[in-house]
Design an enzyme around this catalytic site. Structure first.
Site, PDB file in Angstrom:
ATOM      1  N   LYS A  23       0.835  -1.208   0.000  1.00 55.51           N
ATOM      2  CA  LYS A  23       0.000   0.000   0.000  1.00 55.51           C
ATOM      3  C   LYS A  23       0.869   1.258   0.000  1.00 55.51           C
ATOM      4  O   LYS A  23       0.634   2.180  -0.782  1.00 55.51           O
ATOM      5  CB  LYS A  23      -0.918  -0.032   1.229  1.00 55.51           C
ATOM      6  CG  LYS A  23      -1.938   1.074   1.293  1.00 55.51           C
ATOM      7  CD  LYS A  23      -3.211   0.616   1.964  1.00 55.51           C
ATOM      8  CE  LYS A  23      -3.117   0.484   3.459  1.00 55.51           C
ATOM      9  NZ  LYS A  23      -3.331   1.745   4.190  1.00 55.51           N
ATOM     10  N   ARG A  28       2.760   5.948  -3.215  1.00 48.28           N
ATOM     11  CA  ARG A  28       3.900   6.775  -3.639  1.00 48.28           C
ATOM     12  C   ARG A  28       4.127   6.669  -5.138  1.00 48.28           C
ATOM     13  O   ARG A  28       4.515   7.643  -5.786  1.00 48.28           O
ATOM     14  CB  ARG A  28       5.151   6.344  -2.864  1.00 48.28           C
ATOM     15  CG  ARG A  28       5.125   6.816  -1.402  1.00 48.28           C
ATOM     16  CD  ARG A  28       6.119   6.041  -0.571  1.00 48.28           C
ATOM     17  NE  ARG A  28       6.263   6.563   0.796  1.00 48.28           N
ATOM     18  CZ  ARG A  28       5.409   6.344   1.797  1.00 48.28           C
ATOM     19  NH1 ARG A  28       4.324   5.626   1.599  1.00 48.28           N
ATOM     20  NH2 ARG A  28       5.646   6.849   3.002  1.00 48.28           N
ATOM     21  N   SER A 165       7.365   9.367  11.986  1.00 51.06           N
ATOM     22  CA  SER A 165       6.244   9.125  11.074  1.00 51.06           C
ATOM     23  C   SER A 165       6.703   9.271   9.627  1.00 51.06           C
ATOM     24  O   SER A 165       7.180  10.330   9.219  1.00 51.06           O
ATOM     25  CB  SER A 165       5.119  10.127  11.360  1.00 51.06           C
ATOM     26  OG  SER A 165       4.253  10.208  10.250  1.00 51.06           O
ATOM     27  N   ASP A 312       1.833  -1.023  12.102  1.00 47.04           N
ATOM     28  CA  ASP A 312       0.632  -1.523  11.419  1.00 47.04           C
ATOM     29  C   ASP A 312       0.343  -2.987  11.742  1.00 47.04           C
ATOM     30  O   ASP A 312      -0.772  -3.471  11.533  1.00 47.04           O
ATOM     31  CB  ASP A 312       0.775  -1.362   9.898  1.00 47.04           C
ATOM     32  CG  ASP A 312       0.751   0.104   9.479  1.00 47.04           C
ATOM     33  OD1 ASP A 312       0.297   0.945  10.282  1.00 47.04           O
ATOM     34  OD2 ASP A 312       1.187   0.404   8.351  1.00 47.04           O
ATOM     35  N   LYS A 339      -4.593   5.773  14.615  1.00 45.88           N
ATOM     36  CA  LYS A 339      -4.655   5.052  13.339  1.00 45.88           C
ATOM     37  C   LYS A 339      -6.116   4.998  12.875  1.00 45.88           C
ATOM     38  O   LYS A 339      -6.944   5.766  13.326  1.00 45.88           O
ATOM     39  CB  LYS A 339      -4.031   3.661  13.500  1.00 45.88           C
ATOM     40  CG  LYS A 339      -2.526   3.711  13.747  1.00 45.88           C
ATOM     41  CD  LYS A 339      -1.796   4.257  12.533  1.00 45.88           C
ATOM     42  CE  LYS A 339      -0.329   4.446  12.780  1.00 45.88           C
ATOM     43  NZ  LYS A 339       0.359   5.138  11.701  1.00 45.88           N
ATOM     44  N   ARG A 343      -6.367   2.005  18.050  1.00 46.94           N
ATOM     45  CA  ARG A 343      -6.046   0.568  18.036  1.00 46.94           C
ATOM     46  C   ARG A 343      -5.628   0.030  19.400  1.00 46.94           C
ATOM     47  O   ARG A 343      -5.563  -1.186  19.572  1.00 46.94           O
ATOM     48  CB  ARG A 343      -4.970   0.272  16.981  1.00 46.94           C
ATOM     49  CG  ARG A 343      -5.534   0.323  15.585  1.00 46.94           C
ATOM     50  CD  ARG A 343      -4.527  -0.110  14.534  1.00 46.94           C
ATOM     51  NE  ARG A 343      -5.160  -0.051  13.220  1.00 46.94           N
ATOM     52  CZ  ARG A 343      -4.503   0.123  12.089  1.00 46.94           C
ATOM     53  NH1 ARG A 343      -3.194   0.247  12.084  1.00 46.94           N
ATOM     54  NH2 ARG A 343      -5.155   0.156  10.931  1.00 46.94           N
TER      55      ARG A 343
END
Ligand code: S3P
Length: 426
Positions: A23, A28, A165, A312, A339, A343
């Site tokens: 993803k 990108r 990040s 993730d 997120k 989460r």
């Protein structure tokens, strides 16, 4: 398709070559094609809601796109002011990276998203961009989408980010490519580095020195991107978890990016006792290969470092922690709270519903391994929560509701799950 029942199984053996394409790299690939005047060619693009939204957005800002279903060819003469509002759907990556790309483009742009994305924090990109001259605004004083951008001239910067990040880093790197001098971006821990690898591969002058990235603005347009998107390790990880929690199971996950900033969760799984090995097959923008995962008895671990490298995968890893012998602790993972869902809460509530003892902290949780029990879990619109508990269902049976979100990242997830067990949709 609003609810699924998953039946438990004893064990399985499988090779999967159809894991969803990555993803991060797919987003990108279409955005960066806008920085070349040549024709970029992207194979194995992720055809999921999030990344198809990014593809639609670049069409709206002037890209010419030819798509024969296999290869997507993209050319552009620069970014144009769109007629439409640009809809990022559920994707934080889409929205935050487009902020960086568009903040120096000529024109006015409005970025919006679904009801979940419109609640997620955007100041992490809007503030640093505004500090270098970008004209950005949004609800809540620039914190929330819809965001509006009026392209402006950007100043050179030396910016130190408080959070590791990749979305913030990538937005700032994209802005730096059009700034009026050499820029430096610093982060507290290295976040995923696809942006640096791909832009360097297209000819950009980007130097990485530890936690410091130095970007020289572009004088000319970049060479076109020619890429085959590898499989997504975050999607592959659900099936690694399936093999790790079911005795006598084995899986081969083919063609996955082995980028070190993306496979930390597999390393954590190995630390817990699972038998994991890697086979390198290719190395263009990224190392790519197969990951083998074989069941072995599991024990609890502490996770407190390199959090952005497995952020993730933490929901799926928490299922392994619940099945392992002893205690596991996740610390320094406060980013989980912002997120696609909070989460920390969704994992804690879900595991408690499955009969597992969990302590919740501001920045993580402690899980005491025990026998998982069947429960009904609501995903809260979060694809990774939905898929994590479906995988847990292989062990004990499970009912999971609110499943549409799985299409944001892994549209063929159920096809693959059905190679392992039976599922019933209600
Ligand atoms: C992503 C970066 C990560 C990750 C997200 C994809 C990216 O977010 O959680 O799913 O493609 O840059 P942060 O950069 O906000 O940590």
């Amino acid at each position: 398709m609003s609810k699924v029942t998953v039946l438990p199984i004893k064990s399985f053996s499988l090779n999967i070559s159809e894991i969803a394409p990555d993803k991060s790299i797919s987003h990108r690939s279409v955005m960066f094609s806008m920085l070349s005047s040549g024709v970029s060619e992207i194979e194995n693009f992720l055809r999921a809601e999030d990344t198809l939204n990014s593809l639609e957005i670049i069409k709206n800002i002037g890209a010419k796109v030819e798509d024969d279903g296999k290869t997507i060819k993209i050319s552009s003469n620069g970014i144009e002011e769109p007629f439409e509002i640009l809809d990022c759907g559920n994707s934080g990556t889409g929205m935050r990276l487009f902020c960086g790309l568009l903040s120096s483009a000529n024109g006015h742009f409005i970025l919006t998203g679904d009801k979940y994305l419109r609640k997620r924090p955007m100041k992490r990109v809007t503030s640093p961009l505004i500090s270098i001259g970008a004209k950005l605004d949004g609800r809540g004083n620039g914190e929330l989408a819809p965001l509006s951008i009026r392209g402006a001239s950007l100043k050179a910067f030396d910016y130190e980010s408080k959070i590791a990040s990749a979305q913030v880093k990538s937005a700032m790197i994209l802005a730096a490519l059009r700034a009026d001098g050499t820029c430096t971006y610093r982060e507290p821990e290295l976040s995923r580095d696809h942006t640096e690898r791909m832009l360097k591969g297209m000819g950009a002058n980007i130097k990485v020195e530890g936690l410091k990235t130095i970007i020289t603005p572009l004088r000319n347009s970049l060479s076109p991107l020619k890429i085959r998107v590898p499989a997504d390790p975050s999607s592959a990880f659900f099936f690694a978890v399936a093999a790790a929690i079911l005795p006598d199971s084995y899986i081969v996950l083919e063609g996955v990016t082995l980028n070190p900033t993306r496979i930390e969760a597999f390393k954590a799984l190995k630390r817990m006792g699972a038998d994991i090995s890697y086979e390198l097959m290719d190395d263009k923008y990224e190392p790519v290969g197969n990951i083998h995962v074989k069941y072995a008895p599991l024990h609890g671990i502490v996770i407190e470092k390199n959090i952005s490298w497995l952020i993730d995968e933490l929901p799926a890893l928490s299922i392994v922690m619940a099945c392992a012998e002893g205690e596991s602790l996740v610390k320094n993972a406060q980013e989980l709270r912002v997120k696609e869902s909070d989460r920390i809460s969704t994992v804690v509530e879900g595991l408690r519903a499955c009969g597992i003892e969990v302590d919740e902290y501001k920045d993580g949780y402690k899980i005491i391994g025990a026998e998982l029990k069947k429960a009904e879990i609501d995903s809260d619109g979060d694809h990774r929560i939905a898929m994590s508990f479906i995988i847990a269902g292989l062990k004990c049976g499970m009912e999971v509701t609110d499943l549409e979100c799985i299409n944001t990242s892994f549209p063929n997830f159920f096809e693959l799950i059905q190679k392992i067990t039976q599922v019933k949709f209600l």
